[in-house]
Design an enzyme around this catalytic site. Structure first.
Site, PDB file in Angstrom:
ATOM      1  N   PHE A 185     -58.262 -65.517  25.630  1.00 57.19           N
ATOM      2  CA  PHE A 185     -57.066 -64.774  25.176  1.00 57.19           C
ATOM      3  C   PHE A 185     -55.882 -65.755  25.243  1.00 57.19           C
ATOM      4  O   PHE A 185     -55.717 -66.469  26.220  1.00 57.19           O
ATOM      5  CB  PHE A 185     -56.825 -63.596  26.117  1.00 57.19           C
ATOM      6  CG  PHE A 185     -55.952 -62.501  25.564  1.00 57.19           C
ATOM      7  CD1 PHE A 185     -54.592 -62.678  25.431  1.00 57.19           C
ATOM      8  CD2 PHE A 185     -56.508 -61.290  25.180  1.00 57.19           C
ATOM      9  CE1 PHE A 185     -53.783 -61.662  24.940  1.00 57.19           C
ATOM     10  CE2 PHE A 185     -55.710 -60.266  24.688  1.00 57.19           C
ATOM     11  CZ  PHE A 185     -54.344 -60.446  24.569  1.00 57.19           C
ATOM     12  N   THR A 245     -46.592 -54.967  25.527  1.00 63.52           N
ATOM     13  CA  THR A 245     -47.434 -54.050  26.315  1.00 63.52           C
ATOM     14  C   THR A 245     -47.142 -54.201  27.818  1.00 63.52           C
ATOM     15  O   THR A 245     -46.740 -55.257  28.280  1.00 63.52           O
ATOM     16  CB  THR A 245     -48.928 -54.395  26.144  1.00 63.52           C
ATOM     17  OG1 THR A 245     -49.109 -55.725  26.691  1.00 63.52           O
ATOM     18  CG2 THR A 245     -49.336 -54.403  24.682  1.00 63.52           C
ATOM     19  N   HIS A 256     -49.447 -54.227  29.703  1.00 63.51           N
ATOM     20  CA  HIS A 256     -50.650 -54.943  30.114  1.00 63.51           C
ATOM     21  C   HIS A 256     -50.315 -56.152  30.973  1.00 63.51           C
ATOM     22  O   HIS A 256     -50.995 -56.500  31.902  1.00 63.51           O
ATOM     23  CB  HIS A 256     -51.384 -55.436  28.850  1.00 63.51           C
ATOM     24  CG  HIS A 256     -52.835 -55.163  28.879  1.00 63.51           C
ATOM     25  ND1 HIS A 256     -53.564 -54.784  27.767  1.00 63.51           N
ATOM     26  CD2 HIS A 256     -53.735 -55.232  29.876  1.00 63.51           C
ATOM     27  CE1 HIS A 256     -54.828 -54.628  28.090  1.00 63.51           C
ATOM     28  NE2 HIS A 256     -54.951 -54.907  29.366  1.00 63.51           N
ATOM     29  N   ARG A 269     -45.220 -75.182  29.072  1.00 64.78           N
ATOM     30  CA  ARG A 269     -46.015 -75.394  30.295  1.00 64.78           C
ATOM     31  C   ARG A 269     -47.428 -75.862  29.968  1.00 64.78           C
ATOM     32  O   ARG A 269     -48.219 -76.129  30.849  1.00 64.78           O
ATOM     33  CB  ARG A 269     -46.086 -74.079  31.084  1.00 64.78           C
ATOM     34  CG  ARG A 269     -44.793 -73.694  31.764  1.00 64.78           C
ATOM     35  CD  ARG A 269     -44.773 -72.214  32.078  1.00 64.78           C
ATOM     36  NE  ARG A 269     -43.552 -71.823  32.798  1.00 64.78           N
ATOM     37  CZ  ARG A 269     -42.361 -71.763  32.210  1.00 64.78           C
ATOM     38  NH1 ARG A 269     -42.235 -72.079  30.934  1.00 64.78           N
ATOM     39  NH2 ARG A 269     -41.291 -71.419  32.905  1.00 64.78           N
TER      40      ARG A 269
HETATM   41  O1  LIG Z   1     -55.497 -63.491  29.330  1.00 61.71           O
HETATM   42  C1  LIG Z   1     -54.831 -62.519  28.927  1.00 61.71           C
HETATM   43  N1  LIG Z   1     -55.427 -61.311  28.756  1.00 61.71           N
HETATM   44  C2  LIG Z   1     -54.711 -60.245  28.315  1.00 61.71           C
HETATM   45  N2  LIG Z   1     -55.349 -59.062  28.152  1.00 61.71           N
HETATM   46  C3  LIG Z   1     -56.804 -58.981  28.072  1.00 61.71           C
HETATM   47  C4  LIG Z   1     -57.419 -58.809  29.452  1.00 61.71           C
HETATM   48  O2  LIG Z   1     -57.370 -60.054  30.160  1.00 61.71           O
HETATM   49  C5  LIG Z   1     -58.894 -58.394  29.348  1.00 61.71           C
HETATM   50  O3  LIG Z   1     -59.601 -59.405  28.658  1.00 61.71           O
HETATM   51  C6  LIG Z   1     -59.051 -57.084  28.609  1.00 61.71           C
HETATM   52  O4  LIG Z   1     -58.217 -56.110  29.209  1.00 61.71           O
HETATM   53  C7  LIG Z   1     -60.501 -56.605  28.620  1.00 61.71           C
HETATM   54  O5  LIG Z   1     -60.924 -56.410  29.965  1.00 61.71           O
HETATM   55  C8  LIG Z   1     -53.342 -60.376  28.032  1.00 61.71           C
HETATM   56  N3  LIG Z   1     -52.538 -59.287  27.605  1.00 61.71           N
HETATM   57  O6  LIG Z   1     -53.058 -58.172  27.318  1.00 61.71           O
HETATM   58  O7  LIG Z   1     -51.269 -59.424  27.507  1.00 61.71           O
HETATM   59  C9  LIG Z   1     -52.740 -61.665  28.202  1.00 61.71           C
HETATM   60  O8  LIG Z   1     -51.535 -61.887  27.950  1.00 61.71           O
HETATM   61  N4  LIG Z   1     -53.511 -62.684  28.647  1.00 61.71           N
END
Ligand SMILES: O=c1[nH]c(NC[C@H](O)[C@H](O)[C@H](O)CO)c([N+](=O)[O-])c(=O)[nH]1
Length: 151
Positions: free
Chosen positions: A22, A84, A86, A125
């Site tokens: 990701f 998000t 998230h 970074r």
């Molecule tokens: O590595 C990341 N995963 C992210 N989400 C995915 C998460 O790591 C999992 O792979 C997913 O939730 C499935 O379990 C990110 N965001 O959602 O923002 C992020 O910014 N970076």
């Protein structure tokens, strides 16, 4: 006074890297910085395991740490605050997970997950100005050397 610290010697050191795909525009840069660091310090054995996102890092870091194959495990990821919520959930869980894997396994697990507001901050970074991947790899190398001294 006896001061104990790890050198940056690479020979005989085995490193496992867990990298999240990701935001791979950023994580690929972190990975190449880390591999450059290990290469230049003479680390011959480096395994790279790719996971979907940073949230999956702790589980795989645990597998590698518990395998007993590695002197240190380096985790690399990029959590970018999108719109998000998230961001906070993922970042906090990954940090907690990585820390507990290290303590549980007794193997140094380096937290190399950058948490940034946006991609530009990430690029500053991950190669443009400095490469956090190289820096975190140095921490992994130092800890691998230090743990050998503390045995
Ligand atoms: O590595 C990341 N995963 C992210 N989400 C995915 C998460 O790591 C999992 O792979 C997913 O939730 C499935 O379990 C990110 N965001 O959602 O923002 C992020 O910014 N970076």
């Amino acid at each position: 006074v006896r001061i104990v610290e790890g050198e940056f010697k690479g020979e005989g050191v085995k490193i496992g890297i867990v990298v999240a795909r990701f935001n791979d525009l950023l994580t690929d840069e972190l990975l190449s910085g880390a591999l450059d660091c290990f290469e230049r310090h003479g680390v011959e054995e480096v395994d790279v395991v790719k996971v979907p996102g940073s949230f999956e890092i702790p589980l795989v870091a645990k597998k590698l740490a518990e395998s007993g194959k590695y002197d240190a495990v380096l985790t690399l990821g990029a959590v970018v605050r999108g719109e998000t919520k998230h961001f906070d959930l993922v970042a906090n869980e990954v940090a907690k997970g990585v820390a507990s894997v290290s303590l549980q396994s007794g193997v140094p697990v380096i937290f190399g997950v950058i948490t940034v507001e946006d991609e530009l901050q990430g690029f500053n970074r991950a190669g443009v100005k400095s490469n956090k991947g190289f820096e975190y790899a140095m921490a992994a190398l130092e800890m691998a050397n230090l743990m050998r001294k503390l045995k």
